[in-house]
Design a protein around this motif. Structure first.
Motif, mmCIF file in Angstrom:
data_model
loop_
_atom_site.group_PDB
_atom_site.id
_atom_site.type_symbol
_atom_site.label_atom_id
_atom_site.label_comp_id
_atom_site.label_asym_id
_atom_site.label_seq_id
_atom_site.Cartn_x
_atom_site.Cartn_y
_atom_site.Cartn_z
ATOM 1 N N GLN A 151 0.850 -1.185 0.000
ATOM 2 C CA GLN A 151 0.000 0.000 0.000
ATOM 3 C C GLN A 151 0.891 1.242 0.000
ATOM 4 O OE1 GLN A 151 -3.359 0.500 -0.036
ATOM 5 N NE2 GLN A 151 -3.746 -1.669 -0.264
ATOM 6 N N VAL A 152 0.619 2.169 -0.922
ATOM 7 C CA VAL A 152 1.408 3.387 -1.071
ATOM 8 C C VAL A 152 0.476 4.579 -0.902
ATOM 9 C CG1 VAL A 152 2.884 4.725 -2.611
ATOM 10 C CG2 VAL A 152 2.979 2.226 -2.673
ATOM 11 N N ALA A 153 0.866 5.529 -0.037
ATOM 12 C CA ALA A 153 0.073 6.733 0.201
ATOM 13 C C ALA A 153 0.920 7.965 -0.097
ATOM 14 C CB ALA A 153 -0.414 6.775 1.640
ATOM 15 N N ILE A 154 0.318 8.908 -0.823
ATOM 16 C CA ILE A 154 0.981 10.172 -1.147
ATOM 17 C C ILE A 154 -0.009 11.284 -0.849
ATOM 18 C CG2 ILE A 154 2.062 11.548 -2.956
ATOM 19 C CD1 ILE A 154 2.460 8.741 -4.384
ATOM 20 N N ASP A 155 0.391 12.229 0.021
ATOM 21 C CA ASP A 155 -0.528 13.325 0.303
ATOM 22 C C ASP A 155 -0.727 14.134 -0.981
ATOM 23 O OD1 ASP A 155 1.119 16.081 0.596
ATOM 24 O OD2 ASP A 155 2.337 14.404 1.332
ATOM 25 N N LYS A 156 -1.911 14.695 -1.131
ATOM 26 C CA LYS A 156 -2.282 15.335 -2.393
ATOM 27 C C LYS A 156 -1.388 16.516 -2.754
ATOM 28 C CE LYS A 156 -6.914 13.529 -2.427
ATOM 29 N NZ LYS A 156 -8.352 13.759 -2.404
ATOM 30 N N LYS A 157 -0.845 17.212 -1.770
ATOM 31 C CA LYS A 157 0.065 18.328 -2.054
ATOM 32 C C LYS A 157 1.379 17.815 -2.656
ATOM 33 C CE LYS A 157 1.832 22.497 0.105
ATOM 34 N NZ LYS A 157 1.941 23.263 1.354
ATOM 35 N N SER A 158 1.925 16.753 -2.084
ATOM 36 C CA SER A 158 3.169 16.173 -2.614
ATOM 37 C C SER A 158 2.962 15.573 -3.990
ATOM 38 C CB SER A 158 3.708 15.096 -1.670
ATOM 39 O OG SER A 158 4.144 15.649 -0.459
ATOM 40 N N ASP A 159 1.759 15.051 -4.232
ATOM 41 C CA ASP A 159 1.471 14.401 -5.503
ATOM 42 C C ASP A 159 1.676 15.347 -6.683
ATOM 43 O OD1 ASP A 159 0.738 11.991 -6.826
ATOM 44 O OD2 ASP A 159 -1.250 12.846 -7.221
ATOM 45 N N LEU A 160 1.466 16.640 -6.467
ATOM 46 C CA LEU A 160 1.677 17.629 -7.529
ATOM 47 C C LEU A 160 3.128 17.639 -7.998
ATOM 48 C CD1 LEU A 160 -0.344 20.595 -5.993
ATOM 49 C CD2 LEU A 160 -1.063 19.111 -7.879
ATOM 50 N N TYR A 161 4.067 17.430 -7.079
ATOM 51 C CA TYR A 161 5.495 17.456 -7.394
ATOM 52 C C TYR A 161 6.022 16.094 -7.820
ATOM 53 C CZ TYR A 161 5.228 21.881 -4.904
ATOM 54 O OH TYR A 161 4.883 23.138 -4.502
ATOM 55 N N LEU A 162 5.282 15.038 -7.502
ATOM 56 C CA LEU A 162 5.771 13.678 -7.735
ATOM 57 C C LEU A 162 5.108 12.961 -8.909
ATOM 58 C CD1 LEU A 162 5.951 12.493 -4.020
ATOM 59 C CD2 LEU A 162 7.862 13.122 -5.511
ATOM 60 N N ASP A 163 4.121 13.568 -9.542
ATOM 61 C CA ASP A 163 3.383 12.907 -10.617
ATOM 62 C C ASP A 163 4.342 12.402 -11.696
ATOM 63 O OD1 ASP A 163 1.070 11.989 -11.905
ATOM 64 O OD2 ASP A 163 1.052 13.765 -13.196
ATOM 65 N N GLY A 164 4.273 11.117 -11.986
ATOM 66 C CA GLY A 164 5.134 10.503 -12.992
ATOM 67 C C GLY A 164 6.444 9.959 -12.455
ATOM 68 N N THR A 165 6.688 10.102 -11.159
ATOM 69 C CA THR A 165 7.939 9.661 -10.544
ATOM 70 C C THR A 165 7.970 8.143 -10.384
ATOM 71 O OG1 THR A 165 8.200 11.731 -9.331
ATOM 72 C CG2 THR A 165 9.361 9.820 -8.440
ATOM 73 N N THR A 166 9.154 7.570 -10.581
ATOM 74 C CA THR A 166 9.387 6.150 -10.328
ATOM 75 C C THR A 166 10.351 6.026 -9.157
ATOM 76 O OG1 THR A 166 9.056 5.565 -12.645
ATOM 77 C CG2 THR A 166 10.274 3.989 -11.291
ATOM 78 N N VAL A 167 9.959 5.235 -8.158
ATOM 79 C CA VAL A 167 10.814 4.950 -7.007
ATOM 80 C C VAL A 167 11.375 3.553 -7.208
ATOM 81 C CG1 VAL A 167 10.930 4.684 -4.500
ATOM 82 C CG2 VAL A 167 9.378 6.389 -5.506
ATOM 83 N N ASP A 168 12.699 3.450 -7.176
ATOM 84 C CA ASP A 168 13.372 2.178 -7.377
ATOM 85 C C ASP A 168 14.333 1.950 -6.213
ATOM 86 O OD1 ASP A 168 14.092 -0.210 -8.597
ATOM 87 O OD2 ASP A 168 15.157 0.710 -10.263
ATOM 88 N N PHE A 169 14.904 0.757 -6.165
ATOM 89 C CA PHE A 169 15.902 0.436 -5.146
ATOM 90 C C PHE A 169 17.168 0.007 -5.860
ATOM 91 C CE2 PHE A 169 18.070 -2.342 -2.103
ATOM 92 C CZ PHE A 169 18.171 -1.464 -1.035
ATOM 93 N N TYR A 170 18.283 0.653 -5.525
ATOM 94 C CA TYR A 170 19.565 0.340 -6.131
ATOM 95 C C TYR A 170 20.439 -0.344 -5.095
ATOM 96 C CZ TYR A 170 23.987 0.873 -8.542
ATOM 97 O OH TYR A 170 25.189 0.619 -9.158
#
Length: 109
Positions: free
Chosen positions: A63-82
């Motif tokens: 389950q992933v939660a993003i507050d709506k204000k942050s979502d404006l800056y993160l739209d289209g972002t991919t989180v990966d693990f290196y």
């Protein structure tokens, strides 16, 4: 929408299990003011998410939660693990970034 890769989701689920976090723990992704470029990424855990305040998705059993204000800056972002020889950690590939610092932990849009 933010995408969490299968590898990142697996690492997050591993941490949740190792730390015996309660059932229903969600990954919270956000941004905060700060850093040398203006904003910093935040990753954390939360006991619950609020559908009125957060965009919530399930990705690879997480389950992933993003507050709506942050979502404006993160739209289209991919989180990966290196996990390489020289470093280990989560990475953010954000198409909205216009400038970032040398270490990659802060950005501006």
């Amino acid at each position: 929408m933010v995408t969490v890769t299968e590898k990142a989701a697996g690492e997050i689920k591993r941490v949740i299990g190792e730390q015996n976090m309660p059932e229903g723990t969600v990954l919270r992704i956000g941004v905060a003011g700060g850093g040398c470029s203006g904003f910093q990424y935040k990753l954390g855990f939360d006991a619950a998410a609020d559908r009125e305040k957060d965009h919530i998705s399930e990705q690879h059993g997480l389950q992933v939660a993003i507050d709506k204000k942050s979502d404006l800056y993160l739209d289209g972002t991919t989180v990966d693990f290196y996990d390489g020889l020289e470093k280990r950690g989560f990475t953010f590939e954000n198409p909205n970034v216009t400038r970032s610092c040398g270490c990659g932990s802060s950005f501006s849009v």
